[in-house]
Write an enzyme that holds these catalytic residues in place. Structure first.
Site, PDB file in Angstrom:
ATOM      1  CG  HIS A  56      32.877  36.508  41.343  1.00 43.95           C
ATOM      2  ND1 HIS A  56      34.042  36.968  40.743  1.00 43.95           N
ATOM      3  CD2 HIS A  56      33.181  36.310  42.657  1.00 43.95           C
ATOM      4  CE1 HIS A  56      34.986  37.056  41.661  1.00 43.95           C
ATOM      5  NE2 HIS A  56      34.501  36.650  42.820  1.00 43.95           N
ATOM      6  CB  CYS A 105      38.298  37.335  43.907  1.00 40.58           C
ATOM      7  SG  CYS A 105      37.343  35.874  44.306  1.00 40.58           S
TER       8      CYS A 105
END
Length: 390
Positions: free
Chosen positions: A342, A90
């Site tokens: 995301h 991430c």
């Protein structure tokens, strides 16, 4: 010594929920228009065209190979421009920006494109001896390696972050994003869907008219309590978690002493840290603290934070560890990943694009500080401190 590198242009794709309007766009085809737009904007800002040094892009779950190089060629940058793809999960998009800035700081003055991309919709199924798996391990045997929703739920339980707080924060992120979208806060940074060959109306949902990122406004404060918990006796739900998404973001970096008069964000300091892999969601907190320490600044001096909101519980844990309020108006002012979505490898770069819009496009004076950060699977955090230059 070479002056701190400066971001002088920043663009991104719309962010689409997996299986929706960007679902037919391969990862390199998703990155290429963003790279092209960042290059064109960057040359416009400098007032001249220059030889590019590299394209550095983050990606987590793509088909392998070198996505950055494929996308750079697809963007028409020419065979002489190399590319490098990196994976810090991430934090990949932000790590790519830091990597590109490091090369500039070391003395190679050729501009660089950096960012990240993820196509969750087209991510391949991986297998070993015919047995499929969703992801590679984040840790070796003997260490915790929870799935991210489980880790967020465990973190909430460990820190006493109840369901009501999580739902309230998720609702706040969506309200902020809806308000921002309707006032045009994303207009200058987002390329239209048509650029990616994504036509039609595959963004069916509850997003308000005029909102491009399709998850924005898809949940409301009234509706959030209706989501069942993901785990028995748990507090994390689909409503207070991010959407798995497709998207790309890219920025154009130049040495600070070679930017002419172009305004931008100078990368003053950065930090990458490790933390307990049982609670990977906390990683952004010590990374932010370390980056600010290296910049000689404190939390009070920061005008804007963009911290990847993977889960409400995770973001609240980071804010708590830093001593910030749940509704601190400096944090993800226009909504974060809970509302926008995301796209794993891109989200860290989306944070930099958002800082650029909030501070540079928004007219913040020279010297204003902003922080981009992400927590990372496996127990890590990455953060960068930027300063407005004009």
């Amino acid at each position: 010594m070479t002056a701190d590198p400066v971001v002088v242009a920043a663009r991104r794709s719309p962010i689409a929920t997996r299986g929706r309007r960007l679902s037919g766009v391969a990862v390199d085809a998703l990155a290429a228009p963003v790279i092209r737009a960042a290059v064109d904007d960057g040359f416009d800002a400098l007032g001249e065209r220059r030889t590019l040094g590299d394209v550095v892009f983050g990606n987590c779950m793509g088909p392998g190979g070198n996505t950055a190089r494929v996308a750079a060629l697809a963007a028409g940058l020419g065979v002489q421009v190399p590319g490098m793809t990196i994976d810090r999960q991430c934090g990949s998009g932000l790590a790519a920006v830091i990597e590109a800035a490091t090369a500039l700081k070391a003395g190679d003055h050729r501009p660089r494109i950096a960012g990240g991309v993820e196509s969750a919709s087209t991510a391949p199924v991986r297998s070993i001896d015919g047995v499929g798996y969703d992801r590679a391990p984040f840790t070796p045997a003997g260490f915790p390696d929870p799935e991210m929703p489980r880790a967020a739920d465990d973190l909430a339980a460990a820190l006493g972050i109840d369901r009501e707080r999580q739902d309230a924060y998720a609702a706040l992120s969506h309200r902020r994003a809806v308000t921002a979208a309707l006032r045009g806060a994303f207009d200058a940074e987002v390329l239209p869907f048509a650029v990616f060959g994504a036509g039609g109306d595959r963004a069916a949902g509850t997003s308000p008219a005029g909102v491009v990122d399709d998850a924005v406004g898809s949940v409301t404060e009234r509706g959030l309590p209706r989501f069942p918990p993901l785990f028995e006796n748990g507090t994390v739900t689909a409503g207070n978690s991010c959407r798995v998404s497709d998207g790309a973001a890219g920025v154009f970096l130049v040495p600070g002493d070679d930017r002419r008069s172009a305004p931008g964000l100078a990368l003053r300091a950065h930090a990458t840290v490790g933390c307990d892999p049982a609670h990977p969601g906390l990683g952004a907190a010590p990374a932010i603290a370390a980056a600010l320490d290296r910049a000689g600044a404190d939390l009070a001096a920061v005008a804007a934070f963009e911290i990847v909101e993977a889960f409400a519980a995770q973001l609240l844990a980071v804010l708590g560890r830093l001593g910030l309020d749940d509704a601190d108006p400096r944090v993800c002012t226009d909504g974060g990943a809970l509302a926008l979505g995301h796209p794993w490898g891109a989200s860290g770069a989306v944070s930099v694009v958002r800082l650029f819009s909030r501070l540079v496009r928004g007219g913040a004076p020279a010297g204003t500080l902003g922080v981009a950060a992400a927590s990372v699977g496996g127990g890590m955090g990455v953060a960068a401190v930027f300063e407005v230059v004009r």
